[in-house]
Scaffold this motif. Structure first.
Motif, PDB file in Angstrom:
ATOM      1  N   LYS A 191      -9.103 -21.341  -7.562  1.00  0.00           N
ATOM      2  CA  LYS A 191      -9.685 -19.901  -7.658  1.00  0.00           C
ATOM      3  C   LYS A 191     -10.988 -19.972  -8.493  1.00  0.00           C
ATOM      4  N   GLU A 201     -12.871 -18.462 -10.689  1.00  0.00           N
ATOM      5  CA  GLU A 201     -13.466 -17.122 -11.492  1.00  0.00           C
ATOM      6  C   GLU A 201     -14.515 -17.461 -12.250  1.00  0.00           C
ATOM      7  N   GLN A 251     -17.170 -15.193 -11.221  1.00  0.00           N
ATOM      8  CA  GLN A 251     -16.888 -13.966 -11.063  1.00  0.00           C
ATOM      9  C   GLN A 251     -18.002 -13.405 -12.146  1.00  0.00           C
ATOM     10  N   PHE A 288     -13.035 -14.425 -15.543  1.00  0.00           N
ATOM     11  CA  PHE A 288     -11.822 -13.489 -14.929  1.00  0.00           C
ATOM     12  C   PHE A 288     -11.890 -12.129 -15.667  1.00  0.00           C
ATOM     13  N   ARG A 322     -12.301  -8.643 -14.395  1.00  0.00           N
ATOM     14  CA  ARG A 322     -11.287  -7.640 -13.555  1.00  0.00           C
ATOM     15  C   ARG A 322     -10.413  -6.779 -14.601  1.00  0.00           C
ATOM     16  N   GLN A 344      -6.322  -7.986 -14.110  1.00  0.00           N
ATOM     17  CA  GLN A 344      -6.141  -9.529 -14.090  1.00  0.00           C
ATOM     18  C   GLN A 344      -5.561  -9.736 -12.823  1.00  0.00           C
ATOM     19  N   ILE A 361      -6.528 -11.179  -9.372  1.00  0.00           N
ATOM     20  CA  ILE A 361      -6.966 -12.500  -9.018  1.00  0.00           C
ATOM     21  C   ILE A 361      -5.815 -13.213  -7.985  1.00  0.00           C
ATOM     22  N   ILE A 387      -6.232 -21.570 -11.508  1.00  0.00           N
ATOM     23  CA  ILE A 387      -7.250 -20.941 -11.846  1.00  0.00           C
ATOM     24  C   ILE A 387      -8.260 -21.250 -12.806  1.00  0.00           C
ATOM     25  N   CYS A 432     -10.666 -20.148 -14.720  1.00  0.00           N
ATOM     26  CA  CYS A 432     -10.897 -19.102 -15.563  1.00  0.00           C
ATOM     27  C   CYS A 432     -12.331 -18.372 -15.785  1.00  0.00           C
TER      28      CYS A 432
END
Length: 292
Positions: free
Chosen positions: A43, A45, A48, A53, A56, A159, A162, A272, A274
């Protein structure tokens, strides 16, 4: 045991803050799958808003503050950088004044980003206590609301989005690896995963010296008082053709080398990534090679 938020609140956070955020991609790699002996779903992030992350949780918390108090004098937070950038960004989107307290040794790239979002930057001594005390002093003088980096249910709920995105895309994951610092992201992801896919286990990945697992097993605090920052290159967790923070690397390493220690070993694993805010002037391997 009941929790102060659940999947419903996470979905509300997604509706509240989604327009200000990216729906980040889930990436795969056949090479890494072969190395790990399982399917890995990353993922991203690091792609982002604000580079991590943290946007978020910050957006959810700041926009809740704006909803509750339209005449709010603003927000204040303390951070090693990523959360500070995120709150500064969220405050700019919400039209609220913002102050961010950072340790004096925070990477320059993160400090510059905070100021570029229009926030006031306030430096403090490089200790958790100094961060909290300086933040509390600003809040007391200005009336601004503190947006804590992790001890804030509004942040945790944000968070959790996610996992909402990740499990919508890969609904049959049986594990998610999460780099952990204060625990806000881990908490949000764990609550969301339990609501969407109860069989999916969530594993926090900690840097050496954090004592999280030992403390949880012994049910007592084993770290020093007052808390100290760890000596780690992964500054985001001190309490491929892509750039990710060292904190993200902790979860990648665990995915490749440590999951056989889990019973039963998971086969479809979310990882993740991050964040991607790296101070290119202070890469530790560059210094070790004598290139600077």
């Amino acid at each position: 045991m009941s929790t102060p938020f659940g999947l419903r609140e996470v979905r509300e956070a997604y509706r509240r803050a989604g327009r200000w955020l990216h729906r980040t991609p889930v990436l795969t790699s056949r090479c890494l799958d072969q190395l790990a002996g399982r399917q890995l779903f990353f993922k991203a992030e690091n792609l982002q808003k604000t580079g991590s992350f943290k946007a978020r949780g910050a957006c959810n918390a700041v926009f809740i503050e704006k909803e509750i108090n339209p005449a709010s004098p603003g927000v204040v937070t303390h951070s090693t950088g990523n959360h500070g950038q995120a709150v500064a960004y969220a405050a700019k989107c919400a039209g609220l004044p913002c102050s961010v307290v950072v340790p004096r040794d925070t990477p320059k790239v993160k400090c510059s980003a905070i100021e570029e979002y229009g926030a006031e930057l306030v430096f403090c001594e490089p200790s958790p206590r100094s961060r909290k005390e300086t933040c509390a002093e600003i809040a007391s003088k200005t009336g601004r609301t503190i947006i804590h980096p992790y001890d804030d249910y509004r942040v945790m709920t944000g968070q959790g989005t996610i996992a909402l995105e990740l499990l919508e895309e890969v609904p049959d994951l049986d594990a998610i690896l999460v780099p952990i610092s204060g625990g806000g992201m881990t908490s949000g992801i764990a609550i969301t995963a339990r609501g969407m896919q109860p069989a999916c286990r969530v594993f926090p990945v900690e840097p050496a010296g954090k004592f999280l697992e030992k403390s949880l097993r012994s049910q007592e605090r084993l770290w020093p008082n007052p808390p100290q920052f760890l000596d780690t290159i992964a500054d985001a967790i001190r309490t491929q053709q892509m750039v990710v923070e060292a904190a993200s690397g902790a979860a990648v390493y665990a995915a490749l080398h440590q999951l056989e220690q889990v019973t039963p070993p998971p086969q479809k694993v979310g990882v993740i990534l991050c964040g991607g805010n790296v101070d290119l002037d202070h890469l530790p391997w560059v210094n070790q090679m004598g290139l600077k």
